[in-house]
Scaffold this active site. Structure first.
Site, PDB file in Angstrom:
ATOM      1  N   LYS A  76      -2.743  -0.572   1.457  1.00 57.33           N
ATOM      2  CA  LYS A  76      -1.578  -1.005   0.694  1.00 57.33           C
ATOM      3  C   LYS A  76      -1.283   0.073  -0.349  1.00 57.33           C
ATOM      4  O   LYS A  76      -2.217   0.616  -0.960  1.00 57.33           O
ATOM      5  CB  LYS A  76      -1.896  -2.344   0.027  1.00 57.33           C
ATOM      6  CG  LYS A  76      -0.742  -2.970  -0.746  1.00 57.33           C
ATOM      7  CD  LYS A  76      -1.135  -4.349  -1.280  1.00 57.33           C
ATOM      8  CE  LYS A  76      -0.004  -5.049  -2.000  1.00 57.33           C
ATOM      9  NZ  LYS A  76      -0.370  -6.405  -2.451  1.00 57.33           N
ATOM     10  N   SER A 151       2.733 -10.018  -1.224  1.00 59.96           N
ATOM     11  CA  SER A 151       3.279  -8.688  -1.366  1.00 59.96           C
ATOM     12  C   SER A 151       2.668  -7.666  -0.412  1.00 59.96           C
ATOM     13  O   SER A 151       3.192  -6.566  -0.286  1.00 59.96           O
ATOM     14  CB  SER A 151       3.061  -8.211  -2.801  1.00 59.96           C
ATOM     15  OG  SER A 151       1.680  -8.130  -3.083  1.00 59.96           O
ATOM     16  N   SER A 175      -1.163 -12.830  -2.054  1.00 61.77           N
ATOM     17  CA  SER A 175      -0.565 -11.718  -1.307  1.00 61.77           C
ATOM     18  C   SER A 175      -1.371 -11.165  -0.140  1.00 61.77           C
ATOM     19  O   SER A 175      -0.873 -10.291   0.574  1.00 61.77           O
ATOM     20  CB  SER A 175      -0.221 -10.575  -2.253  1.00 61.77           C
ATOM     21  OG  SER A 175       0.942 -10.904  -2.964  1.00 61.77           O
TER      22      SER A 175
HETATM   23  N1  GLN Z   1       3.859 -14.301  -4.864  1.00 62.60           N
HETATM   24  C1  GLN Z   1       3.021 -14.149  -5.994  1.00 62.60           C
HETATM   25  C2  GLN Z   1       3.746 -13.372  -7.065  1.00 62.60           C
HETATM   26  O1  GLN Z   1       4.815 -12.950  -6.789  1.00 62.60           O
HETATM   27  C3  GLN Z   1       1.724 -13.480  -5.626  1.00 62.60           C
HETATM   28  C4  GLN Z   1       1.824 -12.012  -5.462  1.00 62.60           C
HETATM   29  C5  GLN Z   1       0.491 -11.375  -5.241  1.00 62.60           C
HETATM   30  O2  GLN Z   1      -0.482 -12.025  -4.870  1.00 62.60           O
HETATM   31  N2  GLN Z   1       0.431 -10.072  -5.495  1.00 62.60           N
HETATM   32  O3  GLN Z   1       3.277 -13.182  -8.132  1.00 62.60           O
END
Ligand code: GLN
Length: 483
Positions: A76, A151, A175
């Site tokens: 990532k 994400s 994410s």
């Molecule tokens: N959807 C959650 C957020 O937008 C989690 C994102 C994540 O785990 N990086 O904060």
């Protein structure tokens, strides 16, 4: 060759059926051919990959072995990679080449993993759809009109489309697990402190945790083995021995106590997903597990608490991107204030700006007690709920997401609608617990995930339950049409 799992690749390399260099070339060609449909990579690292593959082949020829030696993966794009762009999905870091490797990157490279590239992601890991990336949205290989989740959506889409066998992700509020669920993968968020955060660009430091995305639990065990461990460079890393995760995959489920929280089956859950979750429970019962209804009474407060704490930490973490020290700087600033304002205004996208404003507001003197402090108290209550539940059960099971993957753009005008998709995943981050999502069926041709949560440092238990389930089901073997 692109259909092979990490475990199969390790066997093939050990048996000299193919070399890491051959495999790497096949996958790089496949990425070049198919990724334009998906947009799952921000950067490809072909030269590095071929150098690493040749080095891995040479190490094998010298008698070395290891499950990751010569295995192709991707990171990532928030894991720092020395001399390679590390963008975090943001214009702010479009020109940033990290001066060092993240601990996770260095550990996997030392184990012989081959880095094919850096995967697309929501900007600064904020999102559940992978639509907030400066590099454009990622498409779900199961239906190119739908989001892959976020994400870590680039890692998920690439692995689901068989562009590579496994990739790293990070999970602040879901994410890893949420994109795994939406693309038919297995993904694991480890216990907070199990995997080093050093060199992982911070979103919300008390919640962020790196982990593996792959097709099977067996492969997650292999990749996690290479990522986990104490790191003196990360003050929240925990000095706890790392068990042999692959060795934990042969435990019987006889007598395993599974807790199913009654709060999970509320109105927001798609009834077709509820049915698939009940089917997965029945499958585990056939393997000897005992199921019990439990309660997590404070779960209803999790989304508001998370969406105060995560933006609060983000507003602090992202203050370093000021146009002076890192990344993007605006053209021709007239004075210092103008430099700050325009560098941040032009460098950050709308979702990141929204979170910085919410977070700065929640931390401001007049509102700290009303929002941040209250959210921290809720966080403790949520942890206490889990501690009470784990006195009665060995594992907690439920849906990973309330809905399958939605259409690209469907939630763009309503950020809160996207935040609500995190309802099942964020509690594990607030409590610091490990969680895994695994494939459990399909709704309208789109994958559905079941989530398993376990007590601290019981990643091996999660992987074993998922592995036993995968030995008896074939959801995880389904391949999206066209890939
Ligand atoms: N959807 C959650 C957020 O937008 C989690 C994102 C994540 O785990 N990086 O904060």
């Amino acid at each position: 060759m692109h259909q092979l799992t990490l475990a199969e690749i390790a066997r093939g390399l050990a048996d000299k059926k193919f070399s890491s260099e051959e495999l790497t070339k096949v996958l790089l060609a496949r990425i070049a051919q198919l990724d334009p449909q998906l947009n799952s990579f921000i950067s490809l690292t072909e030269d590095l990959a071929l150098t690493q593959a040749k080095a891995a082949d040479a190490r094998r020829a010298n008698g070395e072995s290891g499950a990751l030696l010569g295995a192709p993966i991707a990171h990532k794009d928030l894991f720092c990679t020395q001399g390679i762009r590390t963008s975090c999905g943001s214009k702010m870091l479009d020109n940033f080449k990290a001066p060092y490797d993240a601990t996770v990157v260095a550990k996997l490279a030392a184990a012989g993993a081959v880095t094919l590239g850096k995967t697309n992601m929501d900007e600064f890991a904020m999102g559940s759809a992978n639509e907030s990336s400066y590099y454009g949205a990622v498409k779900n290989p199961w239906n190119l009109e739908h989001v892959p989740g976020g994400s870590s959506g680039g890692s998920a889409a690439a692995v689901a489309a068989r562009l590579l066998p496994a990739a790293t992700g990070t999970d602040t509020g879901g994410s890893i697990r949420q994109p795994a669920a939406l693309t038919n993968l297995t993904g694991l968020k480890p216990t907070y402190g199990r995997v080093s955060r050093w060199g992982m660009i911070a979103y919300a430091s008390s919640l962020d945790q790196g982990g593996p995305l792959a097709r099977t639990a067996e492969d997650c065990a292999i990749l996690l083995q290479g990522m986990a461990g104490f790191d003196p460079n990360d003050s929240t890393s925990i000095d706890e021995p790392v068990p042999d995760y692959s060795a934990s995959l042969n435990g019987s489920l006889q007598g395993l106590r599974i807790g199913v929280p009654k709060e999970y089956f509320s109105a927001g859950l798609d009834p077709r997903i509820a049915e698939l979750i009940h089917n997965s429970v029945k499958e585990l019962e056939k393997l000897g597990a005992v199921v019990k209804e439990i309660s997590l009474p404070n779960m209803q407060h999790a989304i508001p608490a998370y969406y105060v704490i995560a933006p609060a930490e983000a507003s602090s973490n992202l203050s370093r991107f000021d146009g002076v020290r890192f990344g993007y700087r605006c053209e021709n600033p007239v004075n210092l204030i103008d430099l700050y304002k325009r560098s941040r205004g032009e460098g950050f996208g709308p979702e990141v700006q929204r979170r910085i404003m919410v977070g700065a507001y929640a931390l401001s003197a007049g509102y700290y007690d009303a929002y941040y402090l209250k959210a921290q108290r809720i966080r403790r209550l949520i942890k206490n709920d889990f501690m009470a539940a784990f006195n009665e059960v060995d594992i907690i099971l439920g849906p990973t997401t309330p809905n399958p993957a939605w259409k690209l753009g469907a939630k763009n005008s309503d950020p809160v609608a996207a935040y609500l998709e995190d309802v099942y995943t964020i509690t594990a981050n607030l409590a610091g617990l490990p969680g895994l999502s695994m494939p459990a069926g399909f709704v309208d041709g789109l994958p559905v995930g079941v989530q398993l949560l376990a007590p601290y440092f019981q990643e091996g238990r999660l992987l074993n339950v998922a592995h036993q389930y995968q030995l008896n089901t074939d959801w995880h073997t389904r391949t999206p049409t066209g890939f």
